[in-house]
Write an enzyme that holds these catalytic residues in place. Structure first.
Site, PDB file in Angstrom:
ATOM      1  N   HIS A 123       0.883  -1.162   0.000  1.00  0.00           N
ATOM      2  CA  HIS A 123       0.000   0.000   0.000  1.00  0.00           C
ATOM      3  C   HIS A 123       0.924   1.217   0.000  1.00  0.00           C
ATOM      4  O   HIS A 123       2.031   1.149   0.552  1.00  0.00           O
ATOM      5  CB  HIS A 123      -0.829   0.118   1.277  1.00  0.00           C
ATOM      6  CG  HIS A 123      -1.761  -1.010   1.548  1.00  0.00           C
ATOM      7  ND1 HIS A 123      -1.354  -2.160   2.153  1.00  0.00           N
ATOM      8  CD2 HIS A 123      -3.100  -1.132   1.333  1.00  0.00           C
ATOM      9  CE1 HIS A 123      -2.402  -2.973   2.296  1.00  0.00           C
ATOM     10  NE2 HIS A 123      -3.475  -2.371   1.806  1.00  0.00           N
ATOM     11  N   ASP A 148       2.354   1.941   3.457  1.00  0.00           N
ATOM     12  CA  ASP A 148       3.334   1.115   4.155  1.00  0.00           C
ATOM     13  C   ASP A 148       4.673   1.181   3.429  1.00  0.00           C
ATOM     14  O   ASP A 148       5.706   0.918   4.027  1.00  0.00           O
ATOM     15  CB  ASP A 148       2.881  -0.335   4.435  1.00  0.00           C
ATOM     16  CG  ASP A 148       1.974  -0.933   3.393  1.00  0.00           C
ATOM     17  OD1 ASP A 148       0.790  -1.115   3.685  1.00  0.00           O
ATOM     18  OD2 ASP A 148       2.470  -1.189   2.285  1.00  0.00           O
ATOM     19  N   HIS A 187     -11.370 -14.086   3.069  1.00  0.00           N
ATOM     20  CA  HIS A 187     -12.566 -13.326   2.674  1.00  0.00           C
ATOM     21  C   HIS A 187     -13.638 -14.275   2.136  1.00  0.00           C
ATOM     22  O   HIS A 187     -14.830 -14.051   2.354  1.00  0.00           O
ATOM     23  CB  HIS A 187     -12.214 -12.280   1.613  1.00  0.00           C
ATOM     24  CG  HIS A 187     -11.256 -11.233   2.103  1.00  0.00           C
ATOM     25  ND1 HIS A 187     -10.765 -10.237   1.290  1.00  0.00           N
ATOM     26  CD2 HIS A 187     -10.685 -11.021   3.308  1.00  0.00           C
ATOM     27  CE1 HIS A 187      -9.940  -9.462   1.981  1.00  0.00           C
ATOM     28  NE2 HIS A 187      -9.876  -9.920   3.203  1.00  0.00           N
ATOM     29  N   ASP A 208      -4.824 -13.627  -2.700  1.00  0.00           N
ATOM     30  CA  ASP A 208      -4.255 -13.286  -1.394  1.00  0.00           C
ATOM     31  C   ASP A 208      -4.384 -14.535  -0.540  1.00  0.00           C
ATOM     32  O   ASP A 208      -5.491 -14.984  -0.239  1.00  0.00           O
ATOM     33  CB  ASP A 208      -5.012 -12.114  -0.750  1.00  0.00           C
ATOM     34  CG  ASP A 208      -4.372 -10.773  -1.084  1.00  0.00           C
ATOM     35  OD1 ASP A 208      -3.469 -10.746  -1.951  1.00  0.00           O
ATOM     36  OD2 ASP A 208      -4.767  -9.755  -0.485  1.00  0.00           O
ATOM     37  N   ASP A 226      -6.080 -13.570   9.140  1.00  0.00           N
ATOM     38  CA  ASP A 226      -4.876 -13.395   8.312  1.00  0.00           C
ATOM     39  C   ASP A 226      -3.748 -14.339   8.697  1.00  0.00           C
ATOM     40  O   ASP A 226      -2.613 -13.917   8.924  1.00  0.00           O
ATOM     41  CB  ASP A 226      -4.369 -11.948   8.397  1.00  0.00           C
ATOM     42  CG  ASP A 226      -5.193 -10.988   7.557  1.00  0.00           C
ATOM     43  OD1 ASP A 226      -5.854 -11.438   6.614  1.00  0.00           O
ATOM     44  OD2 ASP A 226      -5.169  -9.766   7.858  1.00  0.00           O
TER      45      ASP A 226
HETATM   46  C1  XUL Z   1      -7.909  -6.587   4.091  1.00  0.00           C
HETATM   47  C2  XUL Z   1      -7.037  -6.988   2.975  1.00  0.00           C
HETATM   48  C3  XUL Z   1      -6.099  -5.954   2.451  1.00  0.00           C
HETATM   49  C4  XUL Z   1      -5.961  -5.957   0.962  1.00  0.00           C
HETATM   50  C5  XUL Z   1      -5.131  -4.823   0.419  1.00  0.00           C
HETATM   51  O1  XUL Z   1      -8.737  -7.589   4.551  1.00  0.00           O
HETATM   52  O2  XUL Z   1      -7.070  -8.117   2.539  1.00  0.00           O
HETATM   53  O3  XUL Z   1      -4.860  -6.157   3.038  1.00  0.00           O
HETATM   54  O4  XUL Z   1      -5.392  -7.138   0.516  1.00  0.00           O
HETATM   55  O5  XUL Z   1      -5.621  -3.596   0.768  1.00  0.00           O
HETATM   56 CO    CO Z   2      -6.019  -9.074   1.045  1.00  0.00          CO
END
Ligand code: XUL
Ligand code: CO
Length: 436
Positions: free
Chosen positions: A101, A104, A271, A296, A309
């Site tokens: 991002h 960061d 997610h 992700d 996470d």
């Molecule tokens: C939040 C998430 C973020 C995105 C990038 O749940 O997954 O880290 O991947 O903004």
């Molecule tokens: Co993410």
């Protein structure tokens, strides 16, 4: 240059029998599986925010992890040192991609101009390091959700001033992504959603989001961004209802606003779980629509209902995911980004290595097994056979739209009694368990 991870050497592949906690047991970058090497299949990326910025704070206590680059004397120096640390880690772990991002990569400045200046400085250093170490930017994105100004959203904020501020941030993040040759640009919904419908114009907010994304697309294309824009679905957290709820919802949104050609999806394991789906479901939905963009890779905790996470470790979940990816012909210009964090009580410098080694090995093992499972083709053959009544005769005509409901009903009346066809679910589960 000082070493930030002095106790760890470049992590090597040693094979499944190895007991060395700092070696790979399955991930062998140059090993060919099917038509590509493991590195080409998996395209692992390190998430800058968790790995080099996540300090382990939670609602009940402050961070437990500190980083040596935090001691730099000014923001630009700190950002450059952080890059040095990050690239040392990425080279040692053998990841060929990373993701950030804007805030960061650098600390946010007091003004947009100050932040942009810091981004440009960091990008210069990142570019040198990328070239020297052969590491690419998988994607960049903008953090338009942490600062209090975004408490009611960014592109969907009811206050136009906030939308304009978000645009300035996103423009700089796209510029920096282009400057670093980024393969993709991500929009995760952040706070694009609502906490209560009582104070929300849902229709207007969705339209504003589409307008903002269209403008970002047009800007990127005018400014030499050739990659995909990726939307990362998530059903909830931080808002009660996130607009990018799941793959189906995002695909519907992209179709409604004519964004399918330039956008694809970045599917996150945790997610998917929060949306009440499996990871492979979300991947398959995206693949069917031709918009499987990237991944992700972080799992949830199946007893907790939030986004924990964690690094991926579940062999069955990953096997089924790799099956969808292989069926899709791969992940294209996307990759597998570890949007995962070590636990708050994992405070040794080596813990970040253990975490990535575990995740990379888990995916590599799933790749080997999914490939072998599909070479054998037992499930694929069964599924093909299960639908074979649509490959010929009236079934084929039905698929081609050559029958009316009246004709179809007549076929139904005339055919008389027929045998039940077992779906053989338990048999299918047993086939899968041979490869876990
Ligand atoms: C939040 C998430 C973020 C995105 C990038 O749940 O997954 O880290 O991947 O903004
Ligand atoms: Co993410």
């Amino acid at each position: 240059m000082p070493q930030y991870f002095p106790t760890v050497k470049k992590v090597q592949y040693e094979g499944p029998e190895s007991k060395d906690p700092l070696a790979f047991r399955y991930y062998d970058a140059d090993r060919v599986v099917g038509d590509k090497t493991m590195a080409e299949h998996l395209r692992f990326a390190v998430a800058y925010w968790h790995s080099f910025g996540g300090k382990g704070g939670d609602p009940f206590g402050p961070g437990t992890i500190s980083f040596p680059w935090e001691k730099g004397r000014d923001a630009k120096t700190r950002a450059r040192k952080k890059l040095d640390g990050a690239f040392e880690f990425m080279e040692k772990i053998g990841a060929r991609f990373y993701c950030w991002h804007d805030y960061d990569l650098v600390e946010e400045g007091k003004t947009l101009a100050e932040s942009e200046d810091r981004m440009q400085d960091a990008a210069k250093h990142a570019k040198e390091l990328q070239k020297a170490k052969g590491i690419d930017l998988l994607w960049g994105t903008s953090n338009a959700f942490s600062n209090p100004r975004f408490m009611n959203g960014a592109a969907t904020n009811p206050d136009f001033q906030v939308v304009a501020h978000a645009a300035a941030q996103v423009k700089t993040a796209i510029d920096t992504t282009v400057a670093l040759g980024g393969h993709n640009y991500v929009f995760w919904g952040g706070r694009e959603g609502y906490m209560s419908l009582l104070n929300t114009d849902l229709k207007r907010e969705r339209e504003h989001m589409a307008m903002f994304l269209t403008m970002a697309r047009d800007y990127g294309r005018k400014n030499k961004f050739k990659g995909k824009f990726l939307i990362e679905p998530k059903p909830m957290e931080p808002t009660k209802h996130q607009y990018d709820y799941d793959s189906e919802t995002v695909i519907g949104f992209l179709r409604e606003f004519n964004l399918m050609d330039d956008f694809a999806l970045n599917i996150e394991v945790n997610h998917a779980t929060l949306a009440g789906h499996t990871f492979d479901h979300e991947l398959q939905v995206a693949a069917n629509a031709g918009v499987l963009g990237s991944i992700d890779a972080n799992r949830g905790d199946y007893q907790n209902g939030w986004d924990t996470d964690q690094f991926p470790t579940d062999p069955t979940e990953l096997l089924l995911a790799m099956r969808v990816i292989l069926k899709n012909g791969g992940i294209g210009a996307g990759g597998i980004n570890f949007d995962a964090k070590i636990r708050r009580n994992s405070t040794d410098r080596e813990d970040l290595f253990y975490a990535h080694i575990g995740g990379m090995d888990a995916f590599a093992r799933a790749l080997i097994n999914a490939h072998a499972m599909m070479e054998e083709g037992t499930l694929e053959d069964f599924v093909k056979q299960r639908y074979s009544s649509f490959d010929k005769g009236n079934g084929k005509k039905f698929e081609e739209g050559k029958l009316s409901l009246k004709q179809l009903a007549n076929i139904g009346k005339k055919q008389g009694a027929f045998d039940l066809q077992s779906g053989r679910q338990e048999w299918a589960e047993n086939v899968v368990s041979r490869w876990v």
